[in-house]
Each structure stands twice: as C-alpha cells, then as structure tokens.
Design a protein around this motif. Structure first.
Motif, PDB file in Angstrom:
ATOM      1  N   ASN A  52       0.985  31.446  -8.601  1.00 45.84           N
ATOM      2  CA  ASN A  52      -0.152  32.746  -7.694  1.00 45.84           C
ATOM      3  C   ASN A  52      -0.867  32.094  -7.783  1.00 45.84           C
ATOM      4  OD1 ASN A  52       0.325  34.565  -6.728  1.00 45.84           O
ATOM      5  ND2 ASN A  52      -0.799  36.410  -8.943  1.00 45.84           N
ATOM      6  N   GLU A  99      -3.050  30.363 -10.683  1.00 43.45           N
ATOM      7  CA  GLU A  99      -2.733  30.820 -11.620  1.00 43.45           C
ATOM      8  C   GLU A  99      -1.021  31.098 -11.871  1.00 43.45           C
ATOM      9  OE1 GLU A  99      -5.591  34.356 -13.010  1.00 43.45           O
ATOM     10  OE2 GLU A  99      -4.260  34.777 -12.377  1.00 43.45           O
ATOM     11  N   LEU A 127       2.637  33.040 -13.015  1.00 42.49           N
ATOM     12  CA  LEU A 127       2.830  34.150 -12.810  1.00 42.49           C
ATOM     13  C   LEU A 127       4.410  34.353 -13.622  1.00 42.49           C
ATOM     14  CD1 LEU A 127       2.073  37.328 -12.390  1.00 42.49           C
ATOM     15  CD2 LEU A 127       2.851  36.981 -10.125  1.00 42.49           C
ATOM     16  N   SER A 135       4.091  27.936 -18.288  1.00 44.01           N
ATOM     17  CA  SER A 135       2.815  27.429 -17.294  1.00 44.01           C
ATOM     18  C   SER A 135       2.222  25.883 -17.498  1.00 44.01           C
ATOM     19  CB  SER A 135       2.006  28.416 -17.798  1.00 44.01           C
ATOM     20  OG  SER A 135       2.401  29.515 -17.605  1.00 44.01           O
ATOM     21  N   ARG A 142       3.275  42.309 -16.086  1.00 41.47           N
ATOM     22  CA  ARG A 142       2.239  41.178 -15.431  1.00 41.47           C
ATOM     23  C   ARG A 142       1.791  40.403 -16.055  1.00 41.47           C
ATOM     24  NH1 ARG A 142       2.699  41.436  -9.759  1.00 41.47           N
ATOM     25  NH2 ARG A 142       1.724  40.147  -9.605  1.00 41.47           N
ATOM     26  N   THR A 179      -0.389  36.789 -16.826  1.00 47.27           N
ATOM     27  CA  THR A 179      -1.094  35.440 -16.163  1.00 47.27           C
ATOM     28  C   THR A 179      -1.592  33.707 -16.726  1.00 47.27           C
ATOM     29  OG1 THR A 179      -3.328  36.815 -16.488  1.00 47.27           O
ATOM     30  CG2 THR A 179      -2.222  37.232 -14.005  1.00 47.27           C
ATOM     31  N   GLU A 217      -3.633  30.657 -17.787  1.00 47.71           N
ATOM     32  CA  GLU A 217      -4.569  29.056 -17.091  1.00 47.71           C
ATOM     33  C   GLU A 217      -4.160  28.473 -17.824  1.00 47.71           C
ATOM     34  OE1 GLU A 217      -9.235  30.567 -16.660  1.00 47.71           O
ATOM     35  OE2 GLU A 217      -8.288  32.616 -15.483  1.00 47.71           O
ATOM     36  N   THR A 237      -3.652  33.895 -21.640  1.00 49.16           N
ATOM     37  CA  THR A 237      -2.404  34.449 -21.074  1.00 49.16           C
ATOM     38  C   THR A 237      -3.252  36.172 -21.423  1.00 49.16           C
ATOM     39  OG1 THR A 237      -0.442  33.267 -21.398  1.00 49.16           O
ATOM     40  CG2 THR A 237      -0.202  35.425 -20.970  1.00 49.16           C
TER      41      THR A 237
END
Lengths: 159, 159
Positions: free
Chosen positions: A37, A40, A42, A74, A116, A118, A120, A133
């Motif tokens: 996303n 990032e 998601l 991720s 949700r 996220t 990095e 997260t």
C-alpha cells in the motif's frame, strides 16, 4: 478483503503455502493476505466470531498470529521488491521464518470489525528484516508489533 | 493432557471463560489448561493437524497463543496462591490480560508431538507479573516467551 489485489501469499511456492495463518493451501486457516500500500505493507482481516478473548473482544493470540504472518509476508514483499520483483510478475518470492515476535496490546480490540495491519520494513541484514507493525480497529491503534523475520534456510523443516 | 488435575482455567469466572485459547466455554478453541508443577507452572498441549507452518511443523501463531494463555494463567495461579488459594479450593481466581508478549522461535517445532510449556512467575508490581516461559518438544527447547500480564481492570471490555 479484496482491497489487496496482489498478495505475496498468493505467490508463495505451493509446497510452502500450508501455513494456518496465511497459506492458501490451508482450508481451515485464516488466509491472511499481505500486499503493498504505497511504501507500506497492509493486511486486512476481520476475525471470525470464535476468536474471542472475552465476549465482544478479539483474542490476543489471533492478533499475535496476524502480526506474525503480516511480518513474514511484509519481509517477503520487501526483499522481492529489492530483487526487482512485484508479487504479480509471477516470480516465486522468498519465504521467511519468524525469529522473534513482540506484541504490545494497547487497547481491547472490538470484534465484528475489520482490522487493518500496516508494516514498515527495515533491512537489518541481507537475510534479516524487522517489520514494524501497527494494528488498527476503527482507526484506533489497538496493538503494535515487531517481527524479526529471517530468510527461510534451504531445507528448512526437512530434518 | 489430564496430567494437570486442577487447572486455573477450570475456575475462571464463567462470564470470562470464553477465550479461544483457554476458555472452557469456547467450544471451538484450544482449551489450554495451566496448573502448578511444584513452583513452576505447566501447560501441556498437542496442536491439531491444521496448525501447521509448513507441513510437519507447528504454526508460530499457535505457539504465540499457547505462550500468551499460559502466561495469563500462570499469573493468575501465582496471585491466587499469594492470596492464600489453590485452584481446587473453589474460590474464583483473578483474571489477567496480556500487556505485552514476546516470543523467540528457536527451532522448528515438530507436529504430532506433545508440547510442554513451563512458566516462572515474577511479580514486578502487585498488579503486574512477568511470566518467563519455555516451550519443549521432545525435551528440546523450541521457543521461549515472556508474557507481561496485568490484573484485568474492573469493567474491562464493558465500554
């Protein structure tokens, strides 16, 4: 949950796609799907009713599982991109294992709500990535997590 | 799993016994049970087949869940004992929530194997306990965990 069009888990090698959390070949599992996303990562998921801690609130073990698979997914997305690939280009992405998982539970997490998650991704070594997260429910931060993900060793689990 | 005769979860208040991990009122859940084994706490569990990471090995999210509930159960056992009670005396034990969970995954965890989870409880504050946890499979240490458990606030989840 169709918001994530190209999830990295859709492209994991078929013999490594049985994970209860995020394996497309596990019929009983959660089927977590993680994509880009922007810069990032998601994952979007609404936990089933049974995954309760106390009635009305999500079970912490589900949140830990979600953060775990989101983390390895991720890291896979990030290393794959570094190697010049996006999920949808059809090249098998690298698989990761979790070396360490840390979860801070910040607020009770309501059920019947889309979560949700996220991420990095920070490369700490060519084969090791930290995934920072955050889990949101209704725009509230309910948990934060750190996943230390390592590239799956060749022959992992083939003792 | 009958090795633990008196589990603390058998005596949790009935309206707080729906946890997917350790609630006796959750028919779909794991039913983790935690009791004393001398001065340590102990949970014994063999994960069902579906909880796989890759075929033959246990899913990390299951281990995180097991450590989490073992941690809150261990803290409950310890505070209950400090207050002069053992699980089997019929007094409702205190309930805990997890503030923070840390898991180190040290080795792939084989499936179809009974896992033994031990805990040492350290009081860091009258309402906050650290539970230092080790997970064994076939006498190998496969994971270590730390659970920071806090006494469940009155009215928790009754927003």
């Amino acid at each position: 949950m169709s918001e994530i069009k190209h999830a990295i888990q859709d492209y994991y090698p078929s013999d490594l796609a049985h994970c209860f959390g995020c394996g497309r070949n596990n019929e009983l599992g959660h089927g977590f799907r993680t994509g880009w996303n922007g810069d990032e990562t998601l994952t979007v998921y609404e936990p089933p009713e049974a995954y309760t801690a106390i009635p009305g609130y999500v079970y912490g073990g589900l949140l830990a599982s979600l953060i775990d698979c989101h983390g390895t997914g991720s890291a896979s997305l990030a290393l794959h991109r570094k190697q010049g690939h996006e999920p949808e280009d059809g090249v098998e992405p690298p698989r990761f294992v979790t070396a360490e998982l840390n979860v801070q539970f910040l607020k009770p997490t309501p059920q019947h709500t889309e979560l949700r998650v996220t991420g990095e991704v920070e490369e700490v070594h060519p084969k090791k990535f930290n995934v920072h997260t955050v889990v949101y429910a209704n725009n509230d931060i309910v948990a934060k997590g750190l996943v230390v993900a390592a590239v799956m060793p060749d022959g992992f689990g083939k003792a």
